[in-house]
Design an enzyme around this catalytic site. Structure first.
Site, short mmCIF file in Angstrom:
data_model
loop_
_atom_site.label_atom_id
_atom_site.label_comp_id
_atom_site.label_asym_id
_atom_site.label_seq_id
_atom_site.Cartn_x
_atom_site.Cartn_y
_atom_site.Cartn_z
N LYS A 78 50.86 46.55 75.35
CA LYS A 78 50.59 46.41 73.92
C LYS A 78 50.17 45.26 73.26
O LYS A 78 49.83 44.15 73.81
CB LYS A 78 52.30 46.08 73.44
CG LYS A 78 52.75 46.15 72.01
CD LYS A 78 54.26 45.93 71.99
CE LYS A 78 54.50 46.05 70.64
NZ LYS A 78 56.21 45.86 70.32
N SER A 158 58.65 49.35 67.44
CA SER A 158 57.24 48.97 67.18
C SER A 158 56.25 49.44 68.28
O SER A 158 55.20 49.43 68.27
CB SER A 158 56.78 47.32 66.69
OG SER A 158 57.30 46.64 67.93
N SER A 182 62.61 47.86 69.80
CA SER A 182 61.16 48.07 69.68
C SER A 182 60.65 48.71 71.30
O SER A 182 59.72 49.20 71.14
CB SER A 182 60.24 47.13 69.22
OG SER A 182 60.42 47.05 67.74
#
Length: 492
Positions: A78, A158, A182
């Site tokens: 990420k 997210s 998330s």
């Protein structure tokens, strides 16, 4: 081996050790999949040269019979994790072009254990979002589509790039972060497994901060075993992070073999929210039956403060964000506005152009609740309620070992469907934010498909630092659900 990318992380790990496949072959297979899947927009940056270099080094170690627990396994990272020399943007224009001169502790742990970096995964800007539509680099598209439909759906947020990449076989597993859901929400919307460990289990050092008392790193993987393997490598004490707890990291994979018989499973009545789709109710009831059949004892519990969790979260998180994001001024790194009159206007123009609408919204909310005259009425009161929520969980865990809830209030929704109404978007976190406020471990396990053929997940919550029991419960759910569905590869 033509289907290398179809191997689970555990199967690939074993194949690499047995020399049935090389790390370079696995890396090339994933890089080819990434190239074909540009329509998903899961990666912000692909690092093919770095990946091949790391894979060759892994193959050399494996040839000598050496190597760590993840030796040669290609992963997606990420873009909130700082990676030395590779772009790290947090999905924001304001960090465009930033290449950190250091490595985050979590990714350093993964490289120590032999993992290979394929690239940096797309995400909501500064991890603020539930649909991966706030990214400066464009939305991520869910690999899943409704039965008979061709509209683009959200992969959740997210960590939408992480969940989409794992579901579409663009990496063996991925790192992610969870501030209010998330990891668990995108895992639920893509039919993957997502684990948010206890606050303090993984170091936050080198992860771009959103809300420091809530942020926690964790894995998104294809199945429960892969998530257990990933978390063991990601977790650990870190002298660079005062919130990382100094306690041994258990062998989570070993916990999967334990019997769930006798575990007491709490079912909180307050999670039956108004307007919840009947399919979510049904999958939740199915989960209760599965655990009962596995020998668990089902206990109805009450968590009455649950209704205050979302308002508390949307006071505490923006308050911490407004403080953390004050450092982005265009002076030291990242984006800087081209036209300005003086130093103050340079700050103003840089922040106005560098931050997206959702980030600006949360900075404004956070600054407001921390301002003189409102601090006591909002922020201080929210912190008091947060402590009460934690106490309520402590009391509940005096009676039960795990708590079972839905992961999300719906399956994946269309891109653009909720962007006009921030409150509707925030409601996606209704089942997940409590774990962050209380610092508890939580996980989402795929449990079935809805009438449109889209995945639905079930969430398990556990006592602080009792991820082992959580993994035992996750393995029982996974076995009972027998979830094998995959998205049809329409993207290439």
């Amino acid at each position: 081996m033509n289907d290398i990318a179809d191997l689970t992380l555990a199967a690939l790990r074993d194949a690499l050790k047995a020399k049935k496949v090389s790390s370079l072959e696995a890396t090339q297979a994933y890089l080819a999949n990434i190239e074909k899947a540009k329509a998903l927009n899961a990666f912000i940056t692909v690092t093919p040269d770095k990946a091949r270099e790391m894979a060759k080094a892994s193959d050399a170690r494996l040839a000598k019979g050496e190597g760590g627990p993840l030796e040669g396994v290609p992963l997606g990272i990420k873009d909130l994790f700082c990676t030395e020399g590779a772009p790290t943007t947090a999905g924001s224009r304001i960090l465009d072009g930033f290449r950190p001169p250091y490595e985050s502790s979590v990714t350093a742990n993964l490289w120590r254990d032999g993992a290979v970096m394929l690239g940096k995964l797309n995400m909501d800007e500064f991890a603020m979002g539930s649909s991966n539509e706030t990214s400066y680099y464009g939305p991520v598209v869910n690999p899943w589509r409704k039965k008979g439909g061709n509209s683009d759906l959200t992969p959740g947020g997210s960590s939408g790039g992480s969940s989409a990449a794992v579901a579409a076989r663009l990496c063996a597993a991925a790192t992610a972060t969870d501030t209010g859901g998330s990891i668990r929400q995108p895992a639920s919307l893509t039919g993957t497994v997502g684990v948010k460990p206890t606050y303090g289990r993984c170091s936050r050092w080198g992860i771009v901060a959103f809300a420091s008392s809530l942020d926690q790193a964790g894995p998104i993987a294809r199945d429960v075993r892969d998530a257990a393997i990933m978390l063991r490598s990601m977790a650990g004490c870190d002298p660079k992070d005062s919130t990382a707890v100094d306690r041994p990291v258990p062998d989570y994979e070993a916990a999967l073999a334990r019997s769930p018989k006798g575990l007491r499973i709490g079912v909180p009545k307050e999670y039956r929210v108004e307007g919840m789709p009947e399919e979510i109710e049904r999958i939740w009831a199915q989960g209760v039956d599965w655990l009962k059949d596995a020998g668990c004892e089902i206990v109805e519990i009450s968590l009455p403060l649950t209704k205050y969790a979302l308002p508390v979260y949307y006071i505490v998180a923006p308050a911490e964000a407004s403080s953390n994001l004050a450092r982005y001024d265009g002076v030291r790194y990242g984006f800087r506005a081209k036209e300005y009159k003086d130093l103050l206007s340079m700050y103003e123009e840089t922040r106005a152009q560098g931050f997206g609408d959702e980030v600006k919204r949360r900075i404004l909310i956070g600054t407001y609740v921390l301002s003189a005259g409102y601090y006591d009425a909002y922020y201080l009161r929210a912190q008091k309620v947060r402590k009460r929520i934690f106490d309520e969980f402590v009391e509940a865990f005096g009676r039960v070992d795990l708590i079972l809830t839905p992961s999300t209030p719906s399956a994946a929704f269309a891109l653009g469907e909720k962007t006009a109404d921030p409150v509707q978007m925030y409601l996606n976190d209704v089942f997940t934010v409590t774990a962050n406020l209380a610092g508890l471990p939580g996980a989402s396990v795929p449990a079935g498909l809805d009438r449109d053929g889209l995945p639905l997940g079930l969430q398990l919550l556990a006592r602080p630092f009792d991820e082992e029991t959580m993994f035992t419960g996750m393995a029982a759910l996974e076995k009972a659900a027998g979830f094998k569905a995959r998205p049809e590869p329409w993207w290439g």
